[in-house]
Design an enzyme around this catalytic site. Structure first.
Site, mmCIF file in Angstrom:
data_model
loop_
_atom_site.group_PDB
_atom_site.id
_atom_site.type_symbol
_atom_site.label_atom_id
_atom_site.label_comp_id
_atom_site.label_asym_id
_atom_site.label_seq_id
_atom_site.Cartn_x
_atom_site.Cartn_y
_atom_site.Cartn_z
ATOM 1 N N ASP A 104 -8.033 -28.650 -24.538
ATOM 2 C CA ASP A 104 -8.545 -29.039 -25.847
ATOM 3 C C ASP A 104 -9.676 -28.119 -26.284
ATOM 4 O O ASP A 104 -10.171 -28.195 -27.407
ATOM 5 C CB ASP A 104 -8.975 -30.510 -25.862
ATOM 6 C CG ASP A 104 -10.037 -30.840 -24.832
ATOM 7 O OD1 ASP A 104 -10.465 -29.945 -24.095
ATOM 8 O OD2 ASP A 104 -10.442 -32.019 -24.767
ATOM 9 N N SER A 105 -10.058 -27.192 -25.405
ATOM 10 C CA SER A 105 -10.978 -26.114 -25.776
ATOM 11 C C SER A 105 -10.394 -25.250 -26.891
ATOM 12 O O SER A 105 -11.117 -24.467 -27.518
ATOM 13 C CB SER A 105 -11.305 -25.246 -24.562
ATOM 14 O OG SER A 105 -10.129 -24.890 -23.854
ATOM 15 N N ASP A 165 -4.538 -30.958 -21.650
ATOM 16 C CA ASP A 165 -5.571 -31.976 -21.821
ATOM 17 C C ASP A 165 -5.057 -33.086 -22.734
ATOM 18 O O ASP A 165 -4.287 -32.828 -23.667
ATOM 19 C CB ASP A 165 -6.811 -31.364 -22.490
ATOM 20 C CG ASP A 165 -7.725 -30.673 -21.502
ATOM 21 O OD1 ASP A 165 -7.871 -31.169 -20.372
ATOM 22 O OD2 ASP A 165 -8.311 -29.634 -21.870
ATOM 23 N N LYS A 189 -4.186 -33.479 -17.970
ATOM 24 C CA LYS A 189 -5.543 -33.543 -17.434
ATOM 25 C C LYS A 189 -6.337 -34.553 -18.255
ATOM 26 O O LYS A 189 -6.205 -34.592 -19.473
ATOM 27 C CB LYS A 189 -6.232 -32.180 -17.472
ATOM 28 C CG LYS A 189 -7.651 -32.203 -16.864
ATOM 29 C CD LYS A 189 -8.175 -30.801 -16.611
ATOM 30 C CE LYS A 189 -8.601 -30.102 -17.883
ATOM 31 N NZ LYS A 189 -9.785 -30.766 -18.523
ATOM 32 N N GLU A 216 -10.243 -36.384 -18.758
ATOM 33 C CA GLU A 216 -11.671 -36.224 -18.504
ATOM 34 C C GLU A 216 -12.342 -37.535 -18.121
ATOM 35 O O GLU A 216 -11.985 -38.600 -18.617
ATOM 36 C CB GLU A 216 -12.381 -35.681 -19.750
ATOM 37 C CG GLU A 216 -12.215 -34.205 -19.960
ATOM 38 C CD GLU A 216 -13.141 -33.693 -21.048
ATOM 39 O OE1 GLU A 216 -14.076 -34.413 -21.453
ATOM 40 O OE2 GLU A 216 -12.920 -32.565 -21.508
ATOM 41 N N GLU A 239 -16.607 -29.244 -13.335
ATOM 42 C CA GLU A 239 -17.171 -28.341 -14.339
ATOM 43 C C GLU A 239 -18.687 -28.407 -14.361
ATOM 44 O O GLU A 239 -19.280 -29.478 -14.486
ATOM 45 C CB GLU A 239 -16.627 -28.672 -15.731
ATOM 46 C CG GLU A 239 -17.196 -27.754 -16.810
ATOM 47 C CD GLU A 239 -16.479 -27.836 -18.132
ATOM 48 O OE1 GLU A 239 -16.880 -27.125 -19.066
ATOM 49 O OE2 GLU A 239 -15.509 -28.608 -18.246
#
Length: 267
Positions: free
Chosen positions: A39-40, A78, A108, A110, A176
């Site tokens: 999602d970056s 993500d 993925k 978070e 991270e």
């Protein structure tokens, strides 16, 4: 060789983000193990200051493009913010869309709050593999106070959070922006591979953003939002961190953290 085989042999696992067909092709040709459609993309492709604006439909466009170019790596996407937090049903339904419509192999997710761990467990039970993500979780910057290093205080509980994600069925965990001794302790405590980003050299593998890896983002916007990995340090003394690990029964993790800290000091 599978990721599990590489992990058992202690061979480094490689992960790079991809957002379109060309980057998917490059990641495939380079022999990277895992291609993450992050999602970056919200930041490095669309120019936003955070990952929050991107939608599931936007992510699926990126997923499909990457899947056309990257045939060999494990494909991971993500789950974007706002599309899996309401309920486990919402989380599972979104994960299913990512695989069926996006062409991904896994997702993925978070965070380590109870709701996120419950969501991860439900997605795994639905037959979809999940990578966890702890430390700096960009989707939570409004409560973290910005892009700040995590795990600097022992009460950040990076190790315990990663353990909870493992117990929920995650097959790997991204760490991270945490100090190297914390990452070393987490890697030692887990039975699944850790993938570091700004977490030092003691993880099972490393992930980098495609644009950062190729030096493509040398402009003021990127400088403003890029985390300064090299400046991450433990605020709490190492003795306190090691004692806490030992109280939790993570003696091997404490030894790994101490060794990592000593190696950093002497390098």
């Amino acid at each position: 060789m599978t990721l599990r085989q590489k992990y058992k042999k202690g061979e480094p696992i490689t992960m790079v983000t991809g957002y379109d067909y060309p980057s998917g092709v490059h990641i495939d040709m380079a022999g990277i193990d895992i291609c993450l459609v992050g999602d970056s993309a919200s930041m490095v492709v669309h120019g936003h200051d955070t990952t929050l604006p991107i939608t599931i439909d936007g992510m699926l466009v990126h997923c499909r493009a990457v899947a056309r170019g990257a045939k060999r790596p494990l494909l991971v996407s993500d789950l974007p913010f706002g599309i899996y937090e309401s309920s486990t049903k919402q989380a599972v339904d979104t994960a299913v869309r990512v695989l069926k419509e996006g062409g991904m192999d896994t997702i993925k997710l978070e965070g380590g709050a109870l709701s996120r761990i419950t969501a991860a467990k439900a997605i795994v039970e639905a037959g979809i593999a999940v990578i966890g993500h702890v430390g700096l979780t960009p989707q939570a910057i409004s409560v973290l106070g910005g892009f700040r290093p995590q795990g600097r205080h022992i009460d950040s509980a990076v190790v315990k959070t990663a353990m909870a994600l493992q117990e929920a069925g995650c097959f790997s965990a991204v760490l991270e922006c945490v100090p190297a001794p914390v990452a070393a302790a987490t890697t030692s405590a887990l039975r699944i591979p850790t993938i570091g980003i700004g977490a030092g050299p003691f993880c099972s593998g490393q992930v980098l953003v495609y644009h950062d890896l190729l030096g493509m983002m040398q402009h003021p916007h990127h400088a403003k939002v890029a985390p300064k990995f090299s400046h991450i340090r433990l605020v709490q003394p190492m003795d306190g961190f090691l004692n806490e690990l030992q109280k939790l029964g993570f003696n091997d993790a404490a030894s790994a953290a101490a060794a990592a800290a000593e190696k950093i000091q002497t390098s």
